[in-house]
Design a protein around this motif. Structure first.
Motif, mmCIF file in Angstrom:
data_model
loop_
_atom_site.group_PDB
_atom_site.id
_atom_site.type_symbol
_atom_site.label_atom_id
_atom_site.label_comp_id
_atom_site.label_asym_id
_atom_site.label_seq_id
_atom_site.Cartn_x
_atom_site.Cartn_y
_atom_site.Cartn_z
ATOM 1 N N LYS A 66 1.168 0.319 -19.265
ATOM 2 C CA LYS A 66 2.342 -0.537 -19.383
ATOM 3 C C LYS A 66 3.282 -0.503 -18.184
ATOM 4 N N LYS A 67 3.245 0.548 -17.394
ATOM 5 C CA LYS A 67 4.276 0.756 -16.389
ATOM 6 C C LYS A 67 3.701 1.338 -15.109
ATOM 7 N N PHE A 68 4.427 1.125 -14.020
ATOM 8 C CA PHE A 68 4.082 1.692 -12.721
ATOM 9 C C PHE A 68 5.127 2.727 -12.338
ATOM 10 N N TYR A 69 4.715 3.739 -11.615
ATOM 11 C CA TYR A 69 5.616 4.771 -11.109
ATOM 12 C C TYR A 69 5.384 4.880 -9.614
ATOM 13 N N GLU A 70 6.450 4.763 -8.815
ATOM 14 C CA GLU A 70 6.333 4.758 -7.364
ATOM 15 C C GLU A 70 7.034 5.964 -6.765
ATOM 16 N N GLY A 71 6.397 6.577 -5.776
ATOM 17 C CA GLY A 71 6.994 7.694 -5.066
ATOM 18 C C GLY A 71 6.818 9.002 -5.808
ATOM 19 N N SER A 72 6.786 10.079 -5.034
ATOM 20 C CA SER A 72 6.500 11.379 -5.639
ATOM 21 C C SER A 72 7.577 11.816 -6.628
ATOM 22 N N ALA A 73 8.854 11.570 -6.347
ATOM 23 C CA ALA A 73 9.917 12.014 -7.257
ATOM 24 C C ALA A 73 9.798 11.338 -8.619
ATOM 25 N N GLU A 74 9.605 10.033 -8.624
ATOM 26 C CA GLU A 74 9.494 9.292 -9.891
ATOM 27 C C GLU A 74 8.231 9.694 -10.654
ATOM 28 N N LEU A 83 0.829 -1.213 0.000
ATOM 29 C CA LEU A 83 0.000 0.000 0.000
ATOM 30 C C LEU A 83 0.861 1.261 0.000
ATOM 31 N N GLN A 84 2.009 1.224 -0.656
ATOM 32 C CA GLN A 84 2.869 2.399 -0.760
ATOM 33 C C GLN A 84 2.256 3.410 -1.717
ATOM 34 N N VAL A 85 2.127 4.648 -1.274
ATOM 35 C CA VAL A 85 1.607 5.727 -2.106
ATOM 36 C C VAL A 85 2.536 6.923 -2.001
ATOM 37 N N PRO A 86 2.546 7.800 -2.997
ATOM 38 C CA PRO A 86 1.746 7.772 -4.213
ATOM 39 C C PRO A 86 2.250 6.694 -5.172
ATOM 40 N N PHE A 87 1.324 6.233 -5.996
ATOM 41 C CA PHE A 87 1.609 5.168 -6.959
ATOM 42 C C PHE A 87 0.786 5.449 -8.202
ATOM 43 N N LEU A 88 1.441 5.586 -9.350
ATOM 44 C CA LEU A 88 0.773 5.911 -10.609
ATOM 45 C C LEU A 88 0.867 4.714 -11.546
ATOM 46 N N VAL A 89 -0.256 4.383 -12.172
ATOM 47 C CA VAL A 89 -0.327 3.247 -13.076
ATOM 48 C C VAL A 89 -0.769 3.732 -14.452
ATOM 49 N N ASP A 90 -0.069 3.279 -15.503
ATOM 50 C CA ASP A 90 -0.566 3.488 -16.859
ATOM 51 C C ASP A 90 -0.762 2.115 -17.493
#
Length: 91
Positions: A69-77, A60-67
Motif C-alpha cells: 500500500k505504501k512507499f518508504y523513501e530514505g534510510s531514516a523513514e 532511482l533514489q535509494v534506499p526505497f521500500l515498497v509494501d
C-alpha cells in the motif's frame, strides 16, 4: 506495473551496495531477522529492478521500500517503519 510481491516477501527493498544509507537498512533487516519478509533488489545488478523502481517512484533514489500500500523513501523513514514492524529498538 512493478514486481509482484509474493506471500513469502511482503516488502521489496531497492538498494545499491555502495551506499551507506542502503547498508544501514540492510544491516537492520538482517540483525532483526526480517529477511524472510523483505526481498532485496539491487538496482546496480538488475535492469528489471531499475525498471520496477522507476515505475514505483519515477526516479532511482535509494534506499526505497515498497509494501502493498505504501512507499518508504530514505534510510531514516525506512528504519522508522521497520522498527515499528517488529517493535525493534532503534539501531
Amino acid at each position: 506495473m512493478g514486481s509482484e510481491i509474493t506471500p513469502a516477501s511482503k516488502f521489496i527493498l531497492y538498494h545499491i551496495l555502495n551506499d551507506e544509507g542502503c547498508a544501514e537498512v540492510r544491516r537492520f533487516i538482517v540483525q532483526h531477522n526480517l529477511t524472510d519478509q523483505i526481498e532485496f533488489r539491487n538496482i546496480d545488478r538488475s535492469e528489471s529492478a531499475i525498471k520496477d523502481l522507476q515505475n514505483h517512484q519515477g526516479s532511482l533514489q535509494v534506499p526505497f521500500l515498497v509494501d502493498h500500500k505504501k512507499f518508504y523513501e530514505g534510510s531514516a523513514e525506512i528504519l522508522q517503519f521497520l522498527q515499528g514492524l517488529r517493535g525493534a529498538p532503534s539501531p
